[in-house]
Design a protein around this motif. Sequence first.
Motif, PDB file in Angstrom:
ATOM      1  N   LYS A   1     -49.292 -88.536 -28.579  1.00  0.00           N
ATOM      2  CA  LYS A   1     -47.940 -88.333 -28.066  1.00  0.00           C
ATOM      3  C   LYS A   1     -47.877 -88.080 -26.560  1.00  0.00           C
ATOM      4  N   TYR A   2     -48.698 -87.129 -26.098  1.00  0.00           N
ATOM      5  CA  TYR A   2     -48.552 -86.667 -24.714  1.00  0.00           C
ATOM      6  C   TYR A   2     -49.546 -87.332 -23.770  1.00  0.00           C
ATOM      7  N   ARG A   3     -49.169 -87.346 -22.506  1.00  0.00           N
ATOM      8  CA  ARG A   3     -50.111 -87.731 -21.453  1.00  0.00           C
ATOM      9  C   ARG A   3     -50.955 -86.504 -21.136  1.00  0.00           C
TER      10      ARG A   3
ATOM     11  N   ARG B   1     -38.754 -75.330 -19.582  1.00  0.00           N
ATOM     12  CA  ARG B   1     -38.025 -75.629 -20.822  1.00  0.00           C
ATOM     13  C   ARG B   1     -37.778 -77.135 -20.972  1.00  0.00           C
ATOM     14  N   ILE B   2     -37.975 -77.630 -22.189  1.00  0.00           N
ATOM     15  CA  ILE B   2     -37.812 -79.058 -22.493  1.00  0.00           C
ATOM     16  C   ILE B   2     -36.637 -79.276 -23.451  1.00  0.00           C
ATOM     17  N   ARG B   3     -36.433 -78.284 -24.331  1.00  0.00           N
ATOM     18  CA  ARG B   3     -35.307 -78.348 -25.270  1.00  0.00           C
ATOM     19  C   ARG B   3     -34.289 -77.299 -24.819  1.00  0.00           C
ATOM     20  N   PRO B   4     -33.138 -77.768 -24.264  1.00  0.00           N
ATOM     21  CA  PRO B   4     -32.194 -76.810 -23.656  1.00  0.00           C
ATOM     22  C   PRO B   4     -31.726 -75.736 -24.627  1.00  0.00           C
TER      23      PRO B   4
ATOM     24  N   ASP C   1     -53.953 -67.844 -29.940  1.00  0.00           N
ATOM     25  CA  ASP C   1     -53.178 -67.905 -31.176  1.00  0.00           C
ATOM     26  C   ASP C   1     -52.034 -68.922 -31.108  1.00  0.00           C
ATOM     27  N   CYS C   2     -52.337 -70.081 -30.546  1.00  0.00           N
ATOM     28  CA  CYS C   2     -51.332 -71.146 -30.419  1.00  0.00           C
ATOM     29  C   CYS C   2     -50.801 -71.545 -31.799  1.00  0.00           C
ATOM     30  N   ALA C   3     -51.644 -71.405 -32.822  1.00  0.00           N
ATOM     31  CA  ALA C   3     -51.237 -71.822 -34.172  1.00  0.00           C
ATOM     32  C   ALA C   3     -50.169 -70.905 -34.762  1.00  0.00           C
ATOM     33  N   SER C   4     -49.904 -69.748 -34.117  1.00  0.00           N
ATOM     34  CA  SER C   4     -48.835 -68.898 -34.653  1.00  0.00           C
ATOM     35  C   SER C   4     -47.471 -69.561 -34.456  1.00  0.00           C
ATOM     36  N   CYS C   5     -47.373 -70.505 -33.517  1.00  0.00           N
ATOM     37  CA  CYS C   5     -46.107 -71.227 -33.316  1.00  0.00           C
ATOM     38  C   CYS C   5     -46.225 -72.728 -33.503  1.00  0.00           C
ATOM     39  N   HIS C   6     -47.420 -73.285 -33.357  1.00  0.00           N
ATOM     40  CA  HIS C   6     -47.596 -74.744 -33.418  1.00  0.00           C
ATOM     41  C   HIS C   6     -48.483 -75.132 -34.595  1.00  0.00           C
ATOM     42  N   ALA C   7     -48.114 -76.201 -35.309  1.00  0.00           N
ATOM     43  CA  ALA C   7     -48.999 -76.739 -36.347  1.00  0.00           C
ATOM     44  C   ALA C   7     -50.104 -77.540 -35.667  1.00  0.00           C
TER      45      ALA C   7
ATOM     46  N   ARG D   1     -39.383 -73.752 -37.864  1.00  0.00           N
ATOM     47  CA  ARG D   1     -40.515 -74.133 -37.009  1.00  0.00           C
ATOM     48  C   ARG D   1     -40.368 -73.483 -35.638  1.00  0.00           C
ATOM     49  N   LYS D   2     -41.449 -72.852 -35.184  1.00  0.00           N
ATOM     50  CA  LYS D   2     -41.346 -72.080 -33.939  1.00  0.00           C
ATOM     51  C   LYS D   2     -41.640 -72.901 -32.695  1.00  0.00           C
ATOM     52  N   GLY D   3     -42.488 -73.931 -32.832  1.00  0.00           N
ATOM     53  CA  GLY D   3     -42.819 -74.786 -31.683  1.00  0.00           C
ATOM     54  C   GLY D   3     -43.106 -76.183 -32.185  1.00  0.00           C
TER      55      GLY D   3
ATOM     56  N   GLU E   1     -39.804 -67.291 -22.784  1.00  0.00           N
ATOM     57  CA  GLU E   1     -40.665 -68.049 -21.874  1.00  0.00           C
ATOM     58  C   GLU E   1     -41.951 -68.439 -22.600  1.00  0.00           C
ATOM     59  N   HIS E   2     -42.519 -69.570 -22.226  1.00  0.00           N
ATOM     60  CA  HIS E   2     -43.773 -70.018 -22.857  1.00  0.00           C
ATOM     61  C   HIS E   2     -44.973 -69.353 -22.193  1.00  0.00           C
ATOM     62  N   ILE E   3     -45.998 -69.121 -22.980  1.00  0.00           N
ATOM     63  CA  ILE E   3     -47.248 -68.586 -22.434  1.00  0.00           C
ATOM     64  C   ILE E   3     -47.780 -69.528 -21.340  1.00  0.00           C
TER      65      ILE E   3
HETATM   66  C1  HEC Z   1     -44.406 -67.750 -29.434  1.00  0.00           C
HETATM   67  C2  HEC Z   1     -44.530 -69.128 -29.846  1.00  0.00           C
HETATM   68  C3  HEC Z   1     -45.473 -70.036 -29.076  1.00  0.00           C
HETATM   69  C4  HEC Z   1     -46.803 -69.831 -28.784  1.00  0.00           C
HETATM   70  C5  HEC Z   1     -47.681 -68.637 -29.121  1.00  0.00           C
HETATM   71  C6  HEC Z   1     -47.237 -71.033 -28.098  1.00  0.00           C
HETATM   72  N1  HEC Z   1     -46.217 -71.922 -27.982  1.00  0.00           N
HETATM   73 FE1  HEC Z   1     -46.324 -73.771 -27.190  1.00  0.00          FE
HETATM   74  N2  HEC Z   1     -44.308 -74.019 -27.424  1.00  0.00           N
HETATM   75  C7  HEC Z   1     -43.483 -73.118 -28.065  1.00  0.00           C
HETATM   76  C8  HEC Z   1     -42.120 -73.610 -27.984  1.00  0.00           C
HETATM   77  C9  HEC Z   1     -40.882 -72.928 -28.531  1.00  0.00           C
HETATM   78  C10 HEC Z   1     -42.168 -74.829 -27.276  1.00  0.00           C
HETATM   79  C11 HEC Z   1     -40.996 -75.725 -26.894  1.00  0.00           C
HETATM   80  C12 HEC Z   1     -40.600 -75.419 -25.480  1.00  0.00           C
HETATM   81  C13 HEC Z   1     -39.348 -76.133 -25.010  1.00  0.00           C
HETATM   82  O1  HEC Z   1     -38.865 -77.044 -25.663  1.00  0.00           O
HETATM   83  O2  HEC Z   1     -38.839 -75.758 -23.958  1.00  0.00           O
HETATM   84  C14 HEC Z   1     -43.569 -75.051 -26.941  1.00  0.00           C
HETATM   85  C15 HEC Z   1     -44.022 -76.169 -26.268  1.00  0.00           C
HETATM   86  C16 HEC Z   1     -45.364 -76.457 -26.078  1.00  0.00           C
HETATM   87  C17 HEC Z   1     -45.860 -77.673 -25.496  1.00  0.00           C
HETATM   88  C18 HEC Z   1     -45.016 -78.797 -24.951  1.00  0.00           C
HETATM   89  C19 HEC Z   1     -44.836 -79.837 -25.990  1.00  0.00           C
HETATM   90  C20 HEC Z   1     -43.419 -80.230 -26.258  1.00  0.00           C
HETATM   91  O3  HEC Z   1     -43.196 -81.334 -26.764  1.00  0.00           O
HETATM   92  O4  HEC Z   1     -42.526 -79.405 -26.020  1.00  0.00           O
HETATM   93  C21 HEC Z   1     -47.229 -77.593 -25.500  1.00  0.00           C
HETATM   94  C22 HEC Z   1     -48.205 -78.642 -25.002  1.00  0.00           C
HETATM   95  C23 HEC Z   1     -47.572 -76.314 -26.057  1.00  0.00           C
HETATM   96  N3  HEC Z   1     -46.419 -75.646 -26.391  1.00  0.00           N
HETATM   97  C24 HEC Z   1     -48.868 -75.862 -26.236  1.00  0.00           C
HETATM   98  C25 HEC Z   1     -49.180 -74.546 -26.590  1.00  0.00           C
HETATM   99  C26 HEC Z   1     -50.511 -74.007 -26.537  1.00  0.00           C
HETATM  100  C27 HEC Z   1     -51.745 -74.795 -26.150  1.00  0.00           C
HETATM  101  C28 HEC Z   1     -50.422 -72.703 -26.910  1.00  0.00           C
HETATM  102  C29 HEC Z   1     -51.526 -71.687 -26.930  1.00  0.00           C
HETATM  103  C30 HEC Z   1     -52.190 -71.504 -25.642  1.00  0.00           C
HETATM  104  C31 HEC Z   1     -49.027 -72.434 -27.203  1.00  0.00           C
HETATM  105  N4  HEC Z   1     -48.303 -73.570 -26.983  1.00  0.00           N
HETATM  106  C32 HEC Z   1     -48.527 -71.233 -27.646  1.00  0.00           C
HETATM  107  C33 HEC Z   1     -43.854 -71.945 -28.666  1.00  0.00           C
HETATM  108  C34 HEC Z   1     -45.108 -71.362 -28.552  1.00  0.00           C
END
Ligand code: HEC
Length: 240
Positions: free
Chosen positions: A73-75, A88-91, A41-47, A62-64, A116-118
């Motif tokens: 964008k990314y490597r 963490r990337i954004r303090p 469910d990555c789309a619950s936070c990321h477009a 915006r959640k992520g 914390e990130h998944i």
């Molecule tokens: C609960 C919300 C949430 C979920 C679910 C989530 N993410 Fe994220 N994700 C974030 C946030 C917030 C950041 C920014 C982290 C930071 O800046 O420290 C992030 C950062 C990232 C990044 C780094 C990119 C960047 O520029 O910061 C990647 C890649 C990413 N997520 C992929 C995924 C993937 C793939 C999944 C599913 C497996 C996922 N995320 C699920 C919230 C989430």
Amino acid sequence: MNSSMAMKLFNILLFCTPIYVGLTLSISAHAGGIGLLKKYDCASCHALTGPAPATLAALWQRKGPDLFYAGNKYRQAWLETWLQQPKRIRPAGMFYMNHIKPGPKRNMVDTSTLTEHIQLNKKDAKAIAATLASMKTHTALIQAEKHDASISPGPLGEMLFDKIYGCMACHQIEPGFGGMSGTEVYTAGKRLTPEFMLSYIRNPQAWDPKIWMPNAHLPDNNKQKLVNYIIKLSKESNDE
Ligand code: HEC
Ligand code: HEC
């Protein structure tokens, strides 16, 4: 079919098989990645499809970070590593105003509000990284840039980043040193393609129409210097 024709056919097949197998494997890893994005469910936070937020209200909620142009964008190698060991990337999180509290001298980050990130296993991280790397809606912006690694930032790099253009007001150049409303830049060289950095610095709003990073209208030479300075920081830093 005579025997020489059969032999020819056999040779052709033999030659094709590894390519064919390789192709099916990468296609199936990619298809697996799409399934995994759904599963977690990555789309619950990321477009995962555009467009970027068109209003400030949407930006602040915006959640992520947006991932629909992740391949521009990314490597890919960094994606694969980070998804297994996210740091963490954004303090101060996605929108700093949601994560600050008053401190003795000035505002501080309220880390208790940051989550914390998944974390993914290696196999899933690899499949998802391959899928993200294929998502390239902004290739035209990337193609407009040409990175010149030979333009040395020299001692001016930090001056440009800090004093002249004030980038440091929002970005940290080492842990704990610099602003907090943007991403840390000392890992950006490992995370991002140089062309993305050039393009984003040229015009942040072309990527993210409502983002608060100003367009500094930089001359090309200084953009190259700043990007090479950021890449140099990443080489000096041990952070991933
Ligand atoms: C609960 C919300 C949430 C979920 C679910 C989530 N993410 Fe994220 N994700 C974030 C946030 C917030 C950041 C920014 C982290 C930071 O800046 O420290 C992030 C950062 C990232 C990044 C780094 C990119 C960047 O520029 O910061 C990647 C890649 C990413 N997520 C992929 C995924 C993937 C793939 C999944 C599913 C497996 C996922 N995320 C699920 C919230 C989430
Ligand atoms: C007012 C604050 C602000 C200023 C000043 C600023 N930025 Fe940014 N910058 C941001 C924000 C916010 C982002 C987007 C962060 C995100 O994707 O969550 C960003 C993104 C970036 C990125 C992409 C980083 C990444 O990790 O995805 C680069 C590179 C960058 N800025 C470089 C610069 C440079 C070079 C300058 C000076 C010319 C500068 N910035 C000035 C706020 C700022």
